[in-house]
Enzyme design. Structure first.
Site, PDB file in Angstrom:
ATOM      1  N   GLY A   1     -31.474 -10.398  19.352  1.00  0.00           N
ATOM      2  CA  GLY A   1     -32.530 -11.380  19.613  1.00  0.00           C
ATOM      3  C   GLY A   1     -33.180 -11.128  20.958  1.00  0.00           C
TER       4      GLY A   1
ATOM      5  N   GLY B   1     -31.543 -17.945  18.759  1.00  0.00           N
ATOM      6  CA  GLY B   1     -32.157 -19.274  18.804  1.00  0.00           C
ATOM      7  C   GLY B   1     -31.118 -20.366  18.888  1.00  0.00           C
ATOM      8  NE  ARG B   2     -29.807 -24.257  23.029  1.00  0.00           N
ATOM      9  CZ  ARG B   2     -28.521 -24.263  23.385  1.00  0.00           C
ATOM     10  NH1 ARG B   2     -27.871 -23.117  23.543  1.00  0.00           N
ATOM     11  NH2 ARG B   2     -27.892 -25.395  23.588  1.00  0.00           N
TER      12      ARG B   2
ATOM     13  CE  LYS C   1     -33.271 -18.834  34.128  1.00  0.00           C
ATOM     14  NZ  LYS C   1     -33.279 -19.385  32.771  1.00  0.00           N
TER      15      LYS C   1
ATOM     16  CD  GLU D   1     -36.907 -10.197  17.854  1.00  0.00           C
ATOM     17  OE1 GLU D   1     -36.217 -10.791  18.694  1.00  0.00           O
ATOM     18  OE2 GLU D   1     -37.226 -10.704  16.756  1.00  0.00           O
TER      19      GLU D   1
ATOM     20  CG  HIS E   1     -55.513 -12.249  52.112  1.00  0.00           C
ATOM     21  ND1 HIS E   1     -55.383 -11.423  51.007  1.00  0.00           N
ATOM     22  CD2 HIS E   1     -55.430 -11.447  53.201  1.00  0.00           C
ATOM     23  CE1 HIS E   1     -55.244 -10.174  51.425  1.00  0.00           C
ATOM     24  NE2 HIS E   1     -55.257 -10.163  52.746  1.00  0.00           N
TER      25      HIS E   1
ATOM     26  CB  VAL F   1     -27.667  -6.928  13.008  1.00  0.00           C
ATOM     27  CG1 VAL F   1     -27.829  -6.189  14.297  1.00  0.00           C
ATOM     28  CG2 VAL F   1     -28.065  -8.367  13.167  1.00  0.00           C
TER      29      VAL F   1
HETATM   30  C1  FAD Z   1     -28.729 -19.756  28.410  1.00  0.00           C
HETATM   31  C2  FAD Z   1     -29.855 -20.751  28.360  1.00  0.00           C
HETATM   32  C3  FAD Z   1     -30.875 -20.669  29.289  1.00  0.00           C
HETATM   33  C4  FAD Z   1     -31.906 -21.588  29.267  1.00  0.00           C
HETATM   34  N1  FAD Z   1     -32.881 -21.467  30.205  1.00  0.00           N
HETATM   35  C5  FAD Z   1     -33.905 -22.344  30.211  1.00  0.00           C
HETATM   36  C6  FAD Z   1     -34.900 -22.269  31.203  1.00  0.00           C
HETATM   37  O1  FAD Z   1     -34.850 -21.419  32.086  1.00  0.00           O
HETATM   38  N2  FAD Z   1     -35.907 -23.164  31.168  1.00  0.00           N
HETATM   39  C7  FAD Z   1     -35.992 -24.122  30.195  1.00  0.00           C
HETATM   40  O2  FAD Z   1     -36.939 -24.898  30.195  1.00  0.00           O
HETATM   41  N3  FAD Z   1     -35.042 -24.217  29.236  1.00  0.00           N
HETATM   42  C8  FAD Z   1     -34.012 -23.363  29.234  1.00  0.00           C
HETATM   43  N4  FAD Z   1     -33.033 -23.487  28.288  1.00  0.00           N
HETATM   44  C9  FAD Z   1     -33.166 -24.555  27.275  1.00  0.00           C
HETATM   45  C10 FAD Z   1     -32.745 -25.909  27.858  1.00  0.00           C
HETATM   46  O3  FAD Z   1     -31.419 -25.809  28.298  1.00  0.00           O
HETATM   47  C11 FAD Z   1     -32.881 -26.991  26.800  1.00  0.00           C
HETATM   48  O4  FAD Z   1     -34.192 -26.979  26.290  1.00  0.00           O
HETATM   49  C12 FAD Z   1     -32.608 -28.356  27.401  1.00  0.00           C
HETATM   50  O5  FAD Z   1     -31.313 -28.415  27.935  1.00  0.00           O
HETATM   51  C13 FAD Z   1     -32.749 -29.447  26.326  1.00  0.00           C
HETATM   52  O6  FAD Z   1     -32.502 -30.684  26.909  1.00  0.00           O
HETATM   53  P1  FAD Z   1     -31.982 -31.905  26.034  1.00  0.00           P
HETATM   54  O7  FAD Z   1     -31.892 -33.055  26.993  1.00  0.00           O
HETATM   55  O8  FAD Z   1     -32.798 -32.076  24.829  1.00  0.00           O
HETATM   56  O9  FAD Z   1     -30.525 -31.513  25.523  1.00  0.00           O
HETATM   57  P2  FAD Z   1     -29.229 -30.870  26.212  1.00  0.00           P
HETATM   58  O10 FAD Z   1     -29.537 -30.319  27.542  1.00  0.00           O
HETATM   59  O11 FAD Z   1     -28.659 -29.967  25.195  1.00  0.00           O
HETATM   60  O12 FAD Z   1     -28.271 -32.116  26.450  1.00  0.00           O
HETATM   61  C14 FAD Z   1     -27.691 -32.803  25.401  1.00  0.00           C
HETATM   62  C15 FAD Z   1     -26.522 -33.594  25.946  1.00  0.00           C
HETATM   63  O13 FAD Z   1     -26.064 -34.487  24.941  1.00  0.00           O
HETATM   64  C16 FAD Z   1     -24.644 -34.531  24.953  1.00  0.00           C
HETATM   65  N5  FAD Z   1     -24.218 -35.004  23.638  1.00  0.00           N
HETATM   66  C17 FAD Z   1     -24.416 -34.413  22.440  1.00  0.00           C
HETATM   67  N6  FAD Z   1     -23.947 -35.187  21.433  1.00  0.00           N
HETATM   68  C18 FAD Z   1     -23.417 -36.289  22.029  1.00  0.00           C
HETATM   69  C19 FAD Z   1     -22.812 -37.448  21.538  1.00  0.00           C
HETATM   70  N7  FAD Z   1     -22.674 -37.677  20.236  1.00  0.00           N
HETATM   71  N8  FAD Z   1     -22.381 -38.371  22.423  1.00  0.00           N
HETATM   72  C20 FAD Z   1     -22.530 -38.182  23.770  1.00  0.00           C
HETATM   73  N9  FAD Z   1     -23.138 -37.102  24.297  1.00  0.00           N
HETATM   74  C21 FAD Z   1     -23.587 -36.176  23.428  1.00  0.00           C
HETATM   75  C22 FAD Z   1     -24.272 -33.092  25.251  1.00  0.00           C
HETATM   76  O14 FAD Z   1     -22.952 -33.019  25.744  1.00  0.00           O
HETATM   77  C23 FAD Z   1     -25.316 -32.731  26.298  1.00  0.00           C
HETATM   78  O15 FAD Z   1     -24.874 -33.057  27.598  1.00  0.00           O
HETATM   79  C24 FAD Z   1     -31.949 -22.611  28.293  1.00  0.00           C
HETATM   80  C25 FAD Z   1     -30.922 -22.712  27.368  1.00  0.00           C
HETATM   81  C26 FAD Z   1     -29.884 -21.806  27.398  1.00  0.00           C
HETATM   82  C27 FAD Z   1     -28.778 -21.934  26.417  1.00  0.00           C
END
Ligand code: FAD
Length: 499
Positions: free
Chosen positions: A187, A298-299, A50, A210, A472, A244
């Site tokens: 994608g 995707g992720r 952002k 896509e 408004h 692709v």
């Molecule tokens: C480029 C991009 C843009 C995005 N934009 C948006 C957006 O605008 N809005 C939105 O809602 N979502 C967005 N997302 C998705 C969002 O980032 C994720 O959905 C969100 O971060 C998921 O949160 P989480 O807590 O599940 O995991 P994560 O944020 O992935 O956090 C997981 C954490 O666990 C830690 N970890 C992993 N394994 C271990 C371990 N074994 N021991 C200790 N620590 C560990 C990692 O280091 C990390 O810090 C975006 C993602 C990307 C890549």
């Protein structure tokens, strides 16, 4: 000591869960392997993307003011001198935003009495997590309840390498040192379109490919089509229904043409350019030169080294997501999982809500998440936002609905902002008028959708929105007008329903 609540991972799921648990009086600890808290979202996801979207949007608006068809700043009485891009400074600003927020999470942990451990966490038994610190030092933490919140990482395409020949994941695409002449994004989901927009605004020739027939797969198709045409007008080349197949390194003499026939500026000879090969549904092959290829397909959930298989924690076949019950408990008693790791949309706010819910459940409260009202937003400009069902879903489910739309070009605030592309669409149950879905492409759709989410959370109707006073001139009046249009009585467009 035995903690009440131990979280592995400090992303939006993990850190919010920990803070809520601490607020509720549970002794709480967080294990995080990165040196900064905040996970993907704060470090390499939502926030840096952002920051770059906002910077690049400013740049693009100023640049376009001098171009035919661009936003005419001179009509606002603003005369722009020589415009320059300092990408390094833009990246420094982005990083400052990230650092401010990630250090803020650390302060919240401290302020709430959450203990933190820096290292890789691994489940070794029920109630036990081994933490391996950066220097290899190990310690075992004990907890009554363990919450896995280790998030996700970018999915790759096995046919492409990562990190070489110009192939990038979203993480690298957030930190490029120069603007690529030609970028291909594989994608057309939110991440691909957002980062594609960033680099297009900064001057790259961007093609988004896509595999499916529409951009933003799963989004209401009318909104998706509208978003596509607006983004195309901004210069993003978008091709759908194309797969692709592979790539070759570009030779120095390659003078390639893109799919639209535009000559590539300089895909070759710069940073190890490539030529991608792709194929449409009829078998027509295309060759796409690129200096950088962002793979945004995707992720996937991140469970490496967590010890799940050893302890028999059930994982969904195919998706790799951790299986949980309604209380977020995995197949192993006392071990819970939330966020990107478990089924559902991979979104920060979904992870946060699950974090709050699991903390409340474990504190003996009825925590829950309403999965029917999770908004999704794409932060291009204009933005795209939606909540609830699309028209396609309602048709498929055989639900009778009424539809009301309102274009931003008839909204005074949008006109004064010179941001009139787009519309609001409300879908309401035909018999009860209950709002079933709201879809917006337009300025600040990300904020506008919040009203729709609230109304849906309360089981509200289109009539409720229509009879609510909206200030408004605001963009939110477009939502109200769309609600009026559900009953054919929008004020600021022609076409009143005859009673
Ligand atoms: C480029 C991009 C843009 C995005 N934009 C948006 C957006 O605008 N809005 C939105 O809602 N979502 C967005 N997302 C998705 C969002 O980032 C994720 O959905 C969100 O971060 C998921 O949160 P989480 O807590 O599940 O995991 P994560 O944020 O992935 O956090 C997981 C954490 O666990 C830690 N970890 C992993 N394994 C271990 C371990 N074994 N021991 C200790 N620590 C560990 C990692 O280091 C990390 O810090 C975006 C993602 C990307 C890549």
């Amino acid at each position: 000591m035995e903690y009440d609540f131990l979280v592995i991972g400090s992303g939006p799921g993990g850190y919010v869960a920990a803070i809520r648990a601490a607020q509720l009086g549970l002794s709480t600890a967080v294990v995080e392997k990165n040196e900064r808290f905040g996970g993907t979202c704060l470090n390499i996801g939502c926030i840096p993307s952002k920051a770059l979207l906002d910077s690049s949007e400013l740049y693009a608006r100023l640049r376009a003011s001098g171009e035919a068809g661009g936003q005419d700043l001179e009509s606002h009485g603003i005369v722009v001198g020589k415009l320059d891009l300092n990408l390094k400074t833009m990246m420094v600003r982005k990083q400052k935003v990230v650092e401010r927020l990630t250090s803020g999470v650390g302060q919240l942990f401290k302020g709430n009495g959450v203990q933190t451990f820096n290292g890789v966490g691994r489940l070794v038994a029920t109630g036990k997590v081994e933490v391996t610190g950066t220097e290899g030092k190990r310690q075992t933490l004990e907890a009554r309840n363990i919450v896995l919140a280790t998030g996700s990482v970018p999915a790759d395409l096995p046919i492409f390498p990562t990190g070489k020949d110009g192939f990038l994941t979203s993480t690298e695409a957030l930190s490029l040192k120069r603007v690529p002449a030609r970028m291909v994004v594989i994608g057309a989901g939110a991440i691909g379109l957002e980062l594609g927009s960033v680099w297009a605004r900064l001057g790259a020739e961007v093609t988004v490919i896509e595999l499916l027939d529409q951009i933003l797969p799963g989004m209401d198709s009318e909104i998706s089509r509208r978003a596509r045409s607006i983004l195309a007008k901004q210069g993003l080349e978008i091709v759908t229904g194309v797969r692709v197949l592979g790539y070759e390194k570009a030779g120095k003499s390659a003078s390639e043409k893109s799919t639209t026939g535009k000559a590539s500026k300089s895909a070759t000879g710069r940073t190890g350019g490539v030529i991608l090969t792709a194929e449409d549904k009829d078998g027509n092959k295309q060759r796409l030169p690129a200096d950088a290829v962002l793979v945004a397909v995707g992720r996937r959930p991140y469970t490496e080294g967590l010890g799940l298989a050893e302890l028999g924690v059930k994982i969904q076949e195919g998706s790799g997501r951790v299986v949980v019950d309604e209380q977020y408990q995995t197949s192993l008693a006392g071990v819970y999982a939330i966020g990107d790791l478990i089924p559902g949309p991979m979104l920060a706010h979904k992870a946060e809500e699950e974090g709050i819910a699991v903390a409340e459940i474990l504190a003996g409260m009825p925590g829950e998440v309403n999965y029917d009202t999770i908004p999704s937003v794409v932060y291009t400009w204009p933005e795209v936002a939606s909540v609830g069902k699309s028209e396609e879903q309602l048709k498929q489910e055989g639900v009778a609905y009424n539809k009301g739309s309102f274009p931003f070009r008839a909204n005074g605030r949008a006109l004064s902002m010179a941001s009139e592309d787009g519309l609001v669409k409300i879908l309401a149950d035909r018999s009860s008028d209950r709002v079933l879905g709201v879809h917006i492409v337009g300025p600040w759709a990300s904020d506008l959708i919040a009203e729709a989410v609230t109304v849906m959370e309360f089981g509200g109707s289109a009539e409720d929105i229509a009879r609510t006073v909206h200030a408004h001139p605001t963009l939110s009046e477009a939502l109200r007008e769309a609600a009026l249009a559900v009953d054919g009585r929008a004020i600021h467009v022609l076409g009143r329903k005859k009673d």
